[in-house]
Motif scaffolding. Structure first.
Motif, PDB file in Angstrom:
ATOM      1  N   ALA A   1       2.510   3.743 -14.693  1.00 19.06           N
ATOM      2  CA  ALA A   1       2.784   4.165 -13.320  1.00 19.06           C
ATOM      3  C   ALA A   1       2.237   3.105 -12.385  1.00 19.06           C
ATOM      4  O   ALA A   1       1.088   2.668 -12.543  1.00 19.06           O
ATOM      5  CB  ALA A   1       2.142   5.518 -13.023  1.00 19.06           C
ATOM      6  N   SER A   2       3.042   2.675 -11.430  1.00 21.38           N
ATOM      7  CA  SER A   2       2.640   1.604 -10.520  1.00 21.38           C
ATOM      8  C   SER A   2       3.031   1.970  -9.097  1.00 21.38           C
ATOM      9  O   SER A   2       4.220   2.126  -8.787  1.00 21.38           O
ATOM     10  CB  SER A   2       3.326   0.289 -10.937  1.00 21.38           C
ATOM     11  OG  SER A   2       2.945  -0.766 -10.087  1.00 21.38           O
TER      12      SER A   2
ATOM     13  N   SER B   1       2.348   8.616  -1.258  1.00 30.35           N
ATOM     14  CA  SER B   1       2.519   7.366  -1.996  1.00 30.35           C
ATOM     15  C   SER B   1       3.810   7.434  -2.797  1.00 30.35           C
ATOM     16  O   SER B   1       4.309   8.520  -3.121  1.00 30.35           O
ATOM     17  CB  SER B   1       1.343   7.109  -2.942  1.00 30.35           C
ATOM     18  OG  SER B   1       1.363   8.009  -4.036  1.00 30.35           O
ATOM     19  N   THR B   2       4.356   6.253  -3.115  1.00 30.42           N
ATOM     20  CA  THR B   2       5.540   6.169  -3.966  1.00 30.42           C
ATOM     21  C   THR B   2       5.214   5.284  -5.152  1.00 30.42           C
ATOM     22  O   THR B   2       4.433   4.339  -5.044  1.00 30.42           O
ATOM     23  CB  THR B   2       6.739   5.587  -3.199  1.00 30.42           C
ATOM     24  OG1 THR B   2       6.376   4.319  -2.635  1.00 30.42           O
ATOM     25  CG2 THR B   2       7.171   6.531  -2.084  1.00 30.42           C
ATOM     26  N   GLN B   3       5.822   5.607  -6.292  1.00 33.75           N
ATOM     27  CA  GLN B   3       5.480   4.860  -7.497  1.00 33.75           C
ATOM     28  C   GLN B   3       6.659   4.767  -8.457  1.00 33.75           C
ATOM     29  O   GLN B   3       7.516   5.652  -8.510  1.00 33.75           O
ATOM     30  CB  GLN B   3       4.292   5.503  -8.212  1.00 33.75           C
ATOM     31  CG  GLN B   3       4.531   6.922  -8.710  1.00 33.75           C
ATOM     32  CD  GLN B   3       3.268   7.509  -9.336  1.00 33.75           C
ATOM     33  OE1 GLN B   3       2.158   7.361  -8.842  1.00 33.75           O
ATOM     34  NE2 GLN B   3       3.440   8.187 -10.474  1.00 33.75           N
ATOM     35  N   ASP B   4       6.681   3.648  -9.208  1.00 40.29           N
ATOM     36  CA  ASP B   4       7.606   3.474 -10.321  1.00 40.29           C
ATOM     37  C   ASP B   4       6.912   3.926 -11.594  1.00 40.29           C
ATOM     38  O   ASP B   4       5.697   3.766 -11.750  1.00 40.29           O
ATOM     39  CB  ASP B   4       8.015   2.003 -10.459  1.00 40.29           C
ATOM     40  CG  ASP B   4       9.010   1.578  -9.391  1.00 40.29           C
ATOM     41  OD1 ASP B   4       9.900   2.377  -9.051  1.00 40.29           O
ATOM     42  OD2 ASP B   4       8.892   0.451  -8.892  1.00 40.29           O
ATOM     43  N   MET B   5       7.702   4.447 -12.531  1.00 37.17           N
ATOM     44  CA  MET B   5       7.155   4.928 -13.796  1.00 37.17           C
ATOM     45  C   MET B   5       8.057   4.462 -14.936  1.00 37.17           C
ATOM     46  O   MET B   5       9.283   4.464 -14.807  1.00 37.17           O
ATOM     47  CB  MET B   5       7.055   6.463 -13.783  1.00 37.17           C
ATOM     48  CG  MET B   5       6.249   7.005 -12.601  1.00 37.17           C
ATOM     49  SD  MET B   5       6.523   8.765 -12.285  1.00 37.17           S
ATOM     50  CE  MET B   5       5.579   9.503 -13.600  1.00 37.17           C
TER      51      MET B   5
ATOM     52  N   PRO C   1      -2.202  10.465 -14.112  1.00 36.90           N
ATOM     53  CA  PRO C   1      -2.503  10.774 -12.714  1.00 36.90           C
ATOM     54  C   PRO C   1      -1.682   9.852 -11.815  1.00 36.90           C
ATOM     55  O   PRO C   1      -1.247   8.782 -12.251  1.00 36.90           O
ATOM     56  CB  PRO C   1      -3.993  10.477 -12.594  1.00 36.90           C
ATOM     57  CG  PRO C   1      -4.514  10.416 -13.988  1.00 36.90           C
ATOM     58  CD  PRO C   1      -3.387   9.954 -14.835  1.00 36.90           C
ATOM     59  N   PRO C   2      -1.444  10.220 -10.566  1.00 33.91           N
ATOM     60  CA  PRO C   2      -0.745   9.310  -9.660  1.00 33.91           C
ATOM     61  C   PRO C   2      -1.378   7.924  -9.664  1.00 33.91           C
ATOM     62  O   PRO C   2      -2.603   7.784  -9.783  1.00 33.91           O
ATOM     63  CB  PRO C   2      -0.877  10.005  -8.305  1.00 33.91           C
ATOM     64  CG  PRO C   2      -0.936  11.460  -8.649  1.00 33.91           C
ATOM     65  CD  PRO C   2      -1.737  11.515  -9.923  1.00 33.91           C
ATOM     66  N   ALA C   3      -0.547   6.898  -9.548  1.00 24.93           N
ATOM     67  CA  ALA C   3      -1.013   5.517  -9.715  1.00 24.93           C
ATOM     68  C   ALA C   3      -2.036   5.083  -8.677  1.00 24.93           C
ATOM     69  O   ALA C   3      -2.737   4.091  -8.878  1.00 24.93           O
ATOM     70  CB  ALA C   3       0.183   4.567  -9.692  1.00 24.93           C
TER      71      ALA C   3
ATOM     72  N   GLU D   1      -1.408   2.034 -13.608  1.00 25.34           N
ATOM     73  CA  GLU D   1      -2.010   2.684 -14.769  1.00 25.34           C
ATOM     74  C   GLU D   1      -1.136   2.454 -15.992  1.00 25.34           C
ATOM     75  O   GLU D   1       0.101   2.452 -15.896  1.00 25.34           O
ATOM     76  CB  GLU D   1      -2.157   4.189 -14.534  1.00 25.34           C
ATOM     77  CG  GLU D   1      -3.062   4.547 -13.366  1.00 25.34           C
ATOM     78  CD  GLU D   1      -3.012   6.015 -13.032  1.00 25.34           C
ATOM     79  OE1 GLU D   1      -4.023   6.539 -12.547  1.00 25.34           O
ATOM     80  OE2 GLU D   1      -1.939   6.638 -13.245  1.00 25.34           O
ATOM     81  N   LEU D   2      -1.772   2.278 -17.132  1.00 26.87           N
ATOM     82  CA  LEU D   2      -1.061   2.069 -18.390  1.00 26.87           C
ATOM     83  C   LEU D   2      -1.850   2.768 -19.482  1.00 26.87           C
ATOM     84  O   LEU D   2      -3.042   2.507 -19.666  1.00 26.87           O
ATOM     85  CB  LEU D   2      -0.945   0.568 -18.687  1.00 26.87           C
ATOM     86  CG  LEU D   2      -0.136   0.153 -19.923  1.00 26.87           C
ATOM     87  CD1 LEU D   2       1.342   0.468 -19.732  1.00 26.87           C
ATOM     88  CD2 LEU D   2      -0.327  -1.336 -20.196  1.00 26.87           C
TER      89      LEU D   2
END
Length: 264
Positions: free
Chosen positions: A229-230, A239-243, A191-193, A165-166
């Motif tokens: 968020a990716s 889930s895990t994500q980079d921001m 929101p979560p990616a 998301e961007l």
């Protein structure tokens, strides 16, 4: 209640602060994570020399935290250049969040590695004719306090399969944009990616959030910040994500990491 109104309503206590988090800043049964983090930071910031900027934060979202909350803060260690402060936010349902903040003054160094630049496709920041995205039904509630100008393919809960998301994001209230805690307060706004990969709305909950602040005094134009968020993993209900967050000029100001619980 705007963000600045919420912060103005904060009362000092012997060990930290107290405030009522109303429905304007909730998501489901709990308060919005950015506001929770900002209140913890507010309590921690009071115990540290202002000349030491925030460098890093580790936040655990333990449970629901809406309504009247108390934040207690304690200095864990204060060295020559760095201070570590522990905070705990509690509400009617018990502990809502546990966080540790690291504040540190700049030191001389021979290393200079630049962070990633903002995606060219998202630049420049939105002009006055930009059309903000509206979340269906204004849910979660806190999104009504923000403006989103979506820059990635696939909106949340549309089943498009994308897990990135961007979006440009800013607070609607002009006074709130100028508050020194406004960036942390909106840093968790996306929101979560994984949500664009879901075919419909589903309960989700941030569990942990690790934040690194890359500049001493983050600044932007007209309140706009570019949030990305990716997700890189989703399995067994988590889930895990980079921001990443950039300012209006494409300067990277925050890198973060988050784990999210998915009830779908």
């Amino acid at each position: 209640m705007s963000l600045s109104d919420l912060f103005d309503a904060v009362k000092s206590t012997d060990r930290g602060l107290q405030v009522e988090i109303g429905p304007d800043w909730t998501q489901g049964r709990t308060s919005y994570g950015g506001v929770t983090a900002a209140l913890c930071l507010m309590a921690a910031r009071r115990l540290v020399d202002e000349r030491r900027p925030l460098r890093s934060a580790m936040i655990s979202f333990v449970g629901p935290s809406a309504g009247q909350v108390n934040v207690e803060a304690e200095v864990l260690r204060e060295g020559r250049t760095a201070s570590s402060v522990h905070t705990r936010l509690s509400g009617p349902s018990g502990i809502g969040a546990d966080a540790t903040f690291t504040f540190a003054a700049a030191r001389e160094s021979n290393l200079n590695l630049a962070p990633p630049a903002a995606p060219a496709s998202a630049m420049p920041f939105p002009g006055p004719d930009a059309t903000p995205m509206v979340f269906p039904g204004g849910v979660p509630s806190f999104t009504r306090q923000l403006e989103f100008v979506w820059k990635s393919d696939g909106a949340p809960f549309t089943g498009g399969g994308q897990t990135r998301e961007l979006s440009w994001v800013r607070l609607r209230d002009l006074k709130s944009r100028a508050h020194k805690l406004s960036l942390i307060a909106l840093a968790d706004a996306l929101p979560p990616a994984v949500t664009p990969a879901l075919n419909g709305a589903a309960p989700l909950s941030s569990m942990t959030w690790m934040i690194d602040v890359l500049v001493d005094t983050p600044r932007t134009e007209e309140g706009w910040w570019l949030l990305e968020a990716s997700a890189d993993h989703a399995r067994d209900g988590y889930s895990t994500q980079d921001m990443t967050i950039w300012n209006a000029h494409g300067e990277c100001v925050i890198k973060a990491r988050q784990m999210v619980a998915i009830f779908a």
